[in-house]
Design an enzyme around this catalytic site. Structure first.
Site, short mmCIF file in Angstrom:
data_model
loop_
_atom_site.label_atom_id
_atom_site.label_comp_id
_atom_site.label_asym_id
_atom_site.label_seq_id
_atom_site.Cartn_x
_atom_site.Cartn_y
_atom_site.Cartn_z
N ASN A 26 38.20 40.99 31.80
CA ASN A 26 37.27 41.98 31.25
C ASN A 26 36.56 41.41 30.03
OD1 ASN A 26 39.56 42.03 29.54
ND2 ASN A 26 39.07 44.11 28.91
N CYS A 65 36.67 41.50 26.73
CA CYS A 65 37.38 40.90 25.57
C CYS A 65 38.53 40.01 25.96
CB CYS A 65 37.84 42.01 24.64
SG CYS A 65 36.49 42.75 23.71
N GLU A 96 41.46 40.35 27.58
CA GLU A 96 42.88 40.71 27.63
C GLU A 96 43.33 41.22 28.99
OE1 GLU A 96 41.01 44.65 27.06
OE2 GLU A 96 40.64 42.64 26.30
N THR A 120 41.38 47.92 19.93
CA THR A 120 41.50 49.35 19.60
C THR A 120 40.60 49.71 18.43
OG1 THR A 120 43.36 48.95 18.09
CG2 THR A 120 43.91 49.40 20.39
#
Length: 746
Positions: free
Chosen positions: A282, A284, A286, A433
């Site tokens: 994806n 980013c 991770e 987050t």
């Protein structure tokens, strides 16, 4: 949107001021005029009740939907757990797309390529981000058998994907975000590594190079390795692995791009190898996924897993309760989500991957009095993540008893080894987050704080100093707190040079730039050890870090078992070297000093003249443009002596030479902005310090459109948020705003 009746006796959620801004801008449902018609309580109940309703499908469930809805509501409004943004935005609505992460295949055909473009647009419109591998596309200038023409190569199509994303963003929907990956053995790999040499290129993509163990072994030996045509499988040539690795390191040193992912390691942990290899992640990095796969993510706030009454330790019983409830929540999200493509619905339903992660890690360490850059912190990271994965898998086993295992279980690594059965092919992921941590009032992911105290701009130009509450409490307990100290800390964000503060406070309360890069990497590796998918984490480097430092980080990431790594050298964008086109001969050491890169002046050119009042008189700055960009400047100043006139002319000539040589506007502004003179003068709301500062002022306001450049000081902050004007920081692999949750990664 379905009608949801909010129970009258539900407690009102406590919302911090930053969270109110974020929820208002991004999450509360709005009418056609953009006015929210949903309260904070209604938002959380909409999500909790719609996700809990999925429980009714399962007759063997040990939970009842009405009570589960209350439990989910309490879980979210206590900020012990929050799901990914699309779930908060879309649960209980007609859109109903609740997943954040998608990977789409890019096939080696015009039909396949443009199917991927169309599918990505649909996903972006629904609020998701996309990852692609361009490794299947044949190399530039290879023959296309069906037409007899020649292929344009992965980079040309990558630009088409980028342009399509830009149009979706400009259409008023949530900004799209992409990951582009190319294998290290693709014949066009050198073009890919250099694809973002010029700032602003491929601005809607993160790029990562897919490294193989065969390549890494060749780097270690200093050997050559083969490039392979993806359409034929035949070797097309060789490159020296160590030289390529050095160029990869240099580009990361210059701008942070591209990152790296270790493809063989990712596929060793692929729980469903019978369905093919994972080739992308994806945006980013991770979440490695199969083509047409998606994942639903959520994060536990570790800062709330600490209780002073529990002998100063993690409250393991409470953490277990949160994990089990969160796994049930995320599995229900899979059933509640309306995916944008039938292929995605099928693949997600087959594997039922979830990604339970964490945030508030720095807050937990602060409360425990453990420095982030210590072996004790690294050991605790392993212990915490091991506990979360074990309890997460236990919860997944319980769901399998109630609902059955994921359909592909029998052919998975778990089925082959008679493990489980599990409801979910993966359980843990540590995702960014940035937005969730603002809502929850905690630190981001597994990152250290970027600053202990910082200034936030609020309405009408007011300034609000915000301070980490654990840091503030520690100062008050030590009788060392004051408003003036908070202002001082806010200037740099760190206390490491404040020798007057207690040593134990300075030791525990470290920030991202206080920490040696290798501790960043050790922390990432500790969490990775017990994470099914991967870890979103940035290794922050000081401005003076060398290419050798990045080489060591990349190599240690490989040795430590990370699945990828992102580095960011402080201020690297501002000091990026001038690139002139990137021919491979440059990498081979050929002398380019005799080449002229100064563009010729056309016969006719148009521009504008800007009047600026300075302490030395009125400056008339004439800027001529080509293709909407500055090409040359003429600086004349009145009511001053010959020396001042000569200096203004000289500065104008040098700036013109830089522009005609390809130097970016932001580089010129960063050099000229803030240069002081003996006669500064206020002009409206701006202090003009000198002639060069005045030129920087004109350029910044006309061409940089709100982008902020510091005036010579190195800082994690290099840009201002285009939505609220507060500083952007780089963490978790992306530029994010701590005030309004704007992110360049969607």
């Amino acid at each position: 949107m379905r009608k949801v009746k909010t129970p009258a006796n539900l407690p009102e959620p406590i919302i911090n001021e930053n969270a109110k801004i974020v929820l208002h801008r991004r999450y509360l449902k709005k009418d056609t005029q953009g006015i929210p018609y949903e309260t904070h309580k209604e938002l959380f109940w909409r999500v909790a009740s719609s996700i809990a309703d999925e429980e009714r499908k399962y007759k063997k469930s040990t939970c009842k939907a009405p009570q589960l809805a209350r439990d989910f509501y309490d879980l979210m409004t206590s900020y012990r757990f929050l799901p990914n943004s699309p779930t908060l935005m879309n649960a209980g609505t007609s859109l109903g797309q609740l997943a954040a992460c998608f990977v789409l295949p890019v096939e080696d055909s015009i039909e396949g390529i443009f199917d991927a473009v169309k599918h990505a647009a649909m996903i972006h419109k629904s609020g998701g981000g996309t990852g692609f591998s361009f490794s299947r596309l044949r190399q530039q200038d290879s023959v296309v058998g069906s037409t007899g023409g020649v292929a344009s190569g992965p980079l040309s199509f990558l630009k088409i994907f980028n342009c399509a994303t830009e149009q979706i963003k400009q259409g008023g929907t949530r900004r799209g975000a992409n990951m582009g990956i190319l294998r290290i053995d693709h014949p066009d790999i050198m073009q890919f590594i250099k694809a973002k040499e010029r700032d602003g290129e491929l601005n809607n993509f993160n790029l990562s190079v897919g490294l193989t163990e065969k390549f890494m072994q060749a780097v270690e030996k200093g050997a050559d390795y083969e490039l392979t045509a993806p359409n034929t499988g035949h070797a097309t040539g060789t490159l020296n692995a160590r030289e390529v690795f050095s160029i990869l390191v240099r580009k990361a040193w210059e701008s942070g791009d591209p990152g790296i992912v270790f493809l063989d390691r990712i596929n060793r942990d692929n729980p469903t190898p019978a369905q093919g290899e994972m080739e992308s992640t994806n945006p980013c990095g991770e979440q490695p996924l199969l083509p047409y796969e998606a994942c639903n993510l959520g994060s536990i706030n570790l800062g709330l897993a600490y209780t002073p009454e529990n002998d100063g330790d993690v409250d393991w019983d409470e953490l277990k309760r949160i994990v089990h409830l969160s796994v049930r929540f995320l599995d229900n999200v899979i059933d509640a989500s309306n995916y944008p493509l039938p292929q995605i619905t099928e693949t997600v339903g087959r594997n039922r991957k979830i990604g339970l992660g964490v945030m508030g890690w720095a807050d937990l360490l602060f409360q425990l009095g453990i420095p982030y850059n210590s072996q004790k912190a690294v050991d605790l990271a392993e212990r915490v993540m091991k506990f979360i994965r074990e309890e997460g898998r236990s919860a997944s086993k319980q769901l399998a008893k109630e609902r059955g295992p994921f359909p592909a279980y029998a052919e998975s690594v778990f089925g082959k080894a008679n493990l489980g059965p599990y409801r979910n092919a993966t359980v843990t992921t540590i995702a960014p987050t940035g937005t969730l941590s603002i809502i929850g009032g905690c630190s981001s992911g597994v990152e250290p704080l970027f600053a202990l105290s910082f200034v936030r701009n609020v309405m009408d130009g007011d300034r609000l100093v915000e301070t980490n509450p654990h840091f503030e409490k520690a100062l008050k307990d030590a009788d060392a707190h004051s408003a003036s100290l908070m202002e001082e800390v806010a200037k740099t964000g760190t206390i490491q040079k404040m020798d007057f503060l207690p040593e134990n406070i300075r030791r525990v309360f470290v920030t991202a730039m206080d920490i040696e890069p290798m501790w960043h990497l050790k922390m990432q590796a500790a969490f990775q050890k017990y994470t099914d998918n991967a870890v979103s984490k940035t290794v922050n480097l000081p401005h003076e870090a060398t290419q050798d430092d990045i080489w060591e980080i990349y190599w240690k990431a490989y040795e430590y078992g990370c699945k990828g790594v992102t580095v960011y050298r402080d201020g690297c964008k501002a000091s990026q070297v001038l690139c002139t086109g990137g021919k491979q001969e440059e990498e081979k050491g050929e002398d380019k000093s005799k080449e002229s890169i100064v563009r010729d002046r056309p016969e006719v050119i148009y521009g504008f003249t800007h009047k600026v009042e300075t302490g030395l008189g009125v400056l008339y700055l004439t800027v001529n443009e080509m293709d909407g960009k500055p090409f040359e400047v003429f600086a004349t100043i009145g009511k001053s002596g010959g020396s001042i006139t000569a200096k203004a002319e000289a500065i104008g000539r040098l700036v013109s030479l830089a522009l005609r040589s390809g130097v970016e506007v932001r580089e010129i502004v960063s050099q000229l902005k803030g240069i002081g003179g003996e006669n500064p003068k206020f002009m409206k709301k701006h202090l003009v310090k000198s002639i060069p500062d005045a030129i920087a002022y004109v350029f910044e306001n006309r061409y940089l459109q709100g982008e902020h450049l510091s005036d010579g000081t190195n800082s994690l902050v290099k840009e201002l948020c285009p939505e609220c004007g507060d500083p952007l920081v780089f963490e978790e692999g992306c530029h994010i705003c701590k005030s309004c949750a704007f992110t360049k990664c969607g």
